[in-house]
Design an enzyme around this catalytic site. Structure first.
Site, short mmCIF file in Angstrom:
data_model
loop_
_atom_site.label_atom_id
_atom_site.label_comp_id
_atom_site.label_asym_id
_atom_site.label_seq_id
_atom_site.Cartn_x
_atom_site.Cartn_y
_atom_site.Cartn_z
N CYS A 45 0.81 -1.22 0.00
CA CYS A 45 0.00 0.00 0.00
C CYS A 45 0.84 1.27 0.00
O CYS A 45 0.63 2.17 -0.81
CB CYS A 45 -0.98 0.00 1.16
SG CYS A 45 -0.21 0.05 2.80
N HIS B 262 -2.27 0.95 6.83
CA HIS B 262 -2.72 0.96 5.44
C HIS B 262 -2.96 2.39 4.97
O HIS B 262 -3.37 3.24 5.76
CB HIS B 262 -4.00 0.13 5.29
CG HIS B 262 -4.37 -0.16 3.87
ND1 HIS B 262 -3.58 -0.95 3.05
CD2 HIS B 262 -5.41 0.24 3.11
CE1 HIS B 262 -4.14 -1.02 1.85
NE2 HIS B 262 -5.25 -0.30 1.86
N HIS C 289 -5.80 1.76 -4.03
CA HIS C 289 -4.76 1.30 -3.10
C HIS C 289 -4.29 -0.08 -3.51
O HIS C 289 -4.95 -0.77 -4.29
CB HIS C 289 -5.30 1.28 -1.67
CG HIS C 289 -6.47 0.36 -1.50
ND1 HIS C 289 -6.45 -0.71 -0.64
CD2 HIS C 289 -7.72 0.33 -2.06
CE1 HIS C 289 -7.62 -1.35 -0.68
NE2 HIS C 289 -8.40 -0.73 -1.54
#
Length: 168
Positions: A68, A121, A137
């Site tokens: 990510c 994340h 993402h």
């Protein structure tokens, strides 16, 4: 032999042409700065070309895969914007935005899946609509690739930490 007046005249012409070239170069640099303003739509267009690129832990290369933060870092680096390489680097970065102020190109920051106190994340808003925004993402989940997800899904809404603007 040339007269001293001729030499002075030639030197003056040479010096003045050098000065003019220097001024032109300065103007060119100022124009380039204006033209390099980052368009948020361009960020999304650029990032979408990597949809489907496989997830790879610690990856930051489109030919091998992204994690990510590697994906977010790679996209913004293309626009000469420096952002952290690790998702944990986003915890204290930027000022938290209100949901109604979310814009495409902003970065969404999430807690980790297992640990709800550590940032784990990040993604880039590609459709801004407050807490119903969509983001692009690199997902390690079912998709296992660069994908677009909904912020209001249970998986992400429960882990949402903040949204920040990283653009100058």
């Amino acid at each position: 032999m040339k007269s001293p007046i001729y030499i002075l005249f030639a030197a003056a012409i040479l010096f003045s042409s050098f000065t003019i070239k220097k001024e032109e170069k300065i103007r060119i640099n100022q124009v380039e700065k204006i033209q390099t303003a980052i368009d948020r739509d361009s960020i999304i267009t650029y990032s979408k070309q990597y949809l489907g690129t496989p997830y790879l832990y610690a990856g930051n290369n489109p030919n091998k895969g992204f994690d990510c933060s590697g994906f977010v870092n790679y996209v913004f680096k293309h626009f000469d914007v420096s952002v952290p390489r690790s998702s944990s680097g986003y915890k204290s970065l930027g000022i938290t935005k209100k949901a109604e102020d979310f814009k495409i190109g902003d970065v969404l920051v999430f807690y980790g899946y297992r640990n709800k106190t550590i940032v784990g994340h990040v993604g880039i808003i590609c459709e801004a609509n407050g807490m119903k925004s969509k983001f692009i993402h690199a997902s390690s989940g079912k998709a296992g690739s660069v994908t677009i997800s909904n912020l209001d899904s249970d998986h992400y809404s429960k882990r949402f930490y903040k949204c920040i603007n990283v653009l100058p």
